[in-house]
Motif scaffolding. Structure first.
Motif, PDB file in Angstrom:
ATOM      1  N   GLY A 114      15.037 -26.012 -24.420  1.00  0.00           N
ATOM      2  CA  GLY A 114      15.056 -25.223 -23.185  1.00  0.00           C
ATOM      3  C   GLY A 114      14.040 -24.095 -23.239  1.00  0.00           C
ATOM      4  O   GLY A 114      13.265 -23.892 -22.300  1.00  0.00           O
ATOM      5  N   SER A 115      14.032 -23.367 -24.344  1.00  0.00           N
ATOM      6  CA  SER A 115      13.060 -22.281 -24.525  1.00  0.00           C
ATOM      7  C   SER A 115      11.644 -22.831 -24.583  1.00  0.00           C
ATOM      8  O   SER A 115      10.719 -22.241 -24.018  1.00  0.00           O
ATOM      9  N   ALA A 116      11.477 -23.962 -25.264  1.00  0.00           N
ATOM     10  CA  ALA A 116      10.160 -24.593 -25.344  1.00  0.00           C
ATOM     11  C   ALA A 116       9.675 -25.010 -23.960  1.00  0.00           C
ATOM     12  O   ALA A 116       8.499 -24.831 -23.623  1.00  0.00           O
ATOM     13  N   ALA A 117      10.577 -25.534 -23.144  1.00  0.00           N
ATOM     14  CA  ALA A 117      10.210 -25.956 -21.786  1.00  0.00           C
ATOM     15  C   ALA A 117       9.771 -24.758 -20.949  1.00  0.00           C
ATOM     16  O   ALA A 117       8.792 -24.838 -20.193  1.00  0.00           O
ATOM     17  N   VAL A 118      10.477 -23.636 -21.073  1.00  0.00           N
ATOM     18  CA  VAL A 118      10.105 -22.427 -20.331  1.00  0.00           C
ATOM     19  C   VAL A 118       8.713 -21.969 -20.759  1.00  0.00           C
ATOM     20  O   VAL A 118       7.867 -21.618 -19.914  1.00  0.00           O
ATOM     21  N   LEU A 119       8.448 -21.962 -22.061  1.00  0.00           N
ATOM     22  CA  LEU A 119       7.133 -21.569 -22.559  1.00  0.00           C
ATOM     23  C   LEU A 119       6.047 -22.527 -22.086  1.00  0.00           C
ATOM     24  O   LEU A 119       4.924 -22.117 -21.769  1.00  0.00           O
ATOM     25  N   LEU A 120       6.368 -23.792 -22.028  1.00  0.00           N
ATOM     26  CA  LEU A 120       5.420 -24.806 -21.557  1.00  0.00           C
ATOM     27  C   LEU A 120       5.063 -24.570 -20.094  1.00  0.00           C
ATOM     28  O   LEU A 120       3.885 -24.606 -19.715  1.00  0.00           O
ATOM     29  N   VAL A 121       6.075 -24.312 -19.272  1.00  0.00           N
ATOM     30  CA  VAL A 121       5.834 -24.035 -17.854  1.00  0.00           C
ATOM     31  C   VAL A 121       5.039 -22.734 -17.700  1.00  0.00           C
ATOM     32  O   VAL A 121       4.110 -22.653 -16.877  1.00  0.00           O
ATOM     33  N   LEU A 122       5.368 -21.742 -18.496  1.00  0.00           N
ATOM     34  CA  LEU A 122       4.630 -20.478 -18.460  1.00  0.00           C
ATOM     35  C   LEU A 122       3.162 -20.698 -18.849  1.00  0.00           C
ATOM     36  O   LEU A 122       2.248 -20.166 -18.205  1.00  0.00           O
ATOM     37  N   ALA A 123       2.940 -21.496 -19.876  1.00  0.00           N
ATOM     38  CA  ALA A 123       1.574 -21.770 -20.334  1.00  0.00           C
ATOM     39  C   ALA A 123       0.756 -22.476 -19.258  1.00  0.00           C
ATOM     40  O   ALA A 123      -0.394 -22.095 -18.988  1.00  0.00           O
ATOM     41  N   VAL A 124       1.323 -23.498 -18.644  1.00  0.00           N
ATOM     42  CA  VAL A 124       0.564 -24.234 -17.628  1.00  0.00           C
ATOM     43  C   VAL A 124       0.375 -23.366 -16.377  1.00  0.00           C
ATOM     44  O   VAL A 124      -0.648 -23.476 -15.697  1.00  0.00           O
ATOM     45  N   THR A 125       1.296 -22.457 -16.103  1.00  0.00           N
ATOM     46  CA  THR A 125       1.139 -21.540 -14.976  1.00  0.00           C
ATOM     47  C   THR A 125      -0.014 -20.577 -15.234  1.00  0.00           C
ATOM     48  O   THR A 125      -0.865 -20.366 -14.359  1.00  0.00           O
ATOM     49  N   VAL A 126      -0.056 -20.007 -16.425  1.00  0.00           N
ATOM     50  CA  VAL A 126      -1.161 -19.106 -16.783  1.00  0.00           C
ATOM     51  C   VAL A 126      -2.486 -19.851 -16.705  1.00  0.00           C
ATOM     52  O   VAL A 126      -3.474 -19.349 -16.143  1.00  0.00           O
ATOM     53  N   SER A 127      -2.532 -21.062 -17.247  1.00  0.00           N
ATOM     54  CA  SER A 127      -3.762 -21.860 -17.222  1.00  0.00           C
ATOM     55  C   SER A 127      -4.219 -22.147 -15.799  1.00  0.00           C
ATOM     56  O   SER A 127      -5.396 -21.964 -15.459  1.00  0.00           O
ATOM     57  N   GLY A 128      -3.293 -22.601 -14.971  1.00  0.00           N
ATOM     58  CA  GLY A 128      -3.636 -22.946 -13.595  1.00  0.00           C
ATOM     59  C   GLY A 128      -4.046 -21.738 -12.764  1.00  0.00           C
ATOM     60  O   GLY A 128      -5.036 -21.792 -12.023  1.00  0.00           O
TER      61      GLY A 128
END
Length: 191
Positions: A114-128
């Protein structure tokens, strides 16, 4: 150590090739200039595997390739400044998602998907958001003549580039989280 660097470099080359191949899939939505950037998906995986610097370097290569293979031949490069802003710079900052790699790997090792998924979404949001910020600036400065009559140039650029950012981020986030659930080893770097 030398083998590790080579492995990171080879993975980066594969990710760039995959992202370039995905760019050849039609990705314009409707009659507008809103585009879905499928390349955020492989770059999201690479950013979480290898971190900031390798992903920034891969993004630079991706941007240069896209500029020379699609941008210049397709007439999307108006001048050197616009070309550099929308290709090498905008594509390089896709690597900023790599700042979350260490925390992501830590969460993954502890079994906290769950925490990994949140970080993943945060990472792709920052990238985009970082990528489309540069496209937004270029839209105001270089593409303003395409704005409908009476519409402010900044609003036109925000609609086109903001829409592209939202569509790209949502698609990448969904696919990356699904991949995390069904193939978590994809995110674990080989040593």
């Amino acid at each position: 150590m030398q083998n590790h660097r080579l492995l990171v470099l080879v993975e980066g080359a594969i990710i760039v090739a995959f992202a370039m191949a995905l760019n050849y899939i039609p990705h314009t939505v409707g009659v507008s200039a809103i585009e879905v950037q499928f390349g955020l998906i492989p770059f999201g995986v690479y950013a979480m595997r290898r971190g900031l610097l390798p992903t920034l370097a891969a993004g630079l290569v991706w941007g240069l390739l896209d500029m020379f293979l699609r941008g210049i031949p397709g007439g999307s490069v108006l001048n050197a400044t616009q070309g550099i802003l929308e290709y090498p710079i905008a594509f390089t900052v896709v690597g900023l998602g790599g700042i979350f790699a260490a925390n992501f790997q830590h969460a993954l090792k502890r079994g906290r998907k769950g925490s990994a998924a949140v970080l993943l979404v945060l990472a792709v949001t920052v990238s985009g958001v970082a990528k489309y910020f540069f496209h937004f600036i270029a839209g105001i400065v270089f593409w303003g003549s395409y704005a409908p009559k009476g519409q402010p140039v900044w609003l036109y650029s925000l609609i086109v580039n903001g829409g592209s950012a939202v569509a790209s981020i949502l698609l990448a986030a969904v696919v990356l989280v699904v991949l995390l659930q069904i193939a978590p080893r994809l995110y674990v770097p080989e040593r």
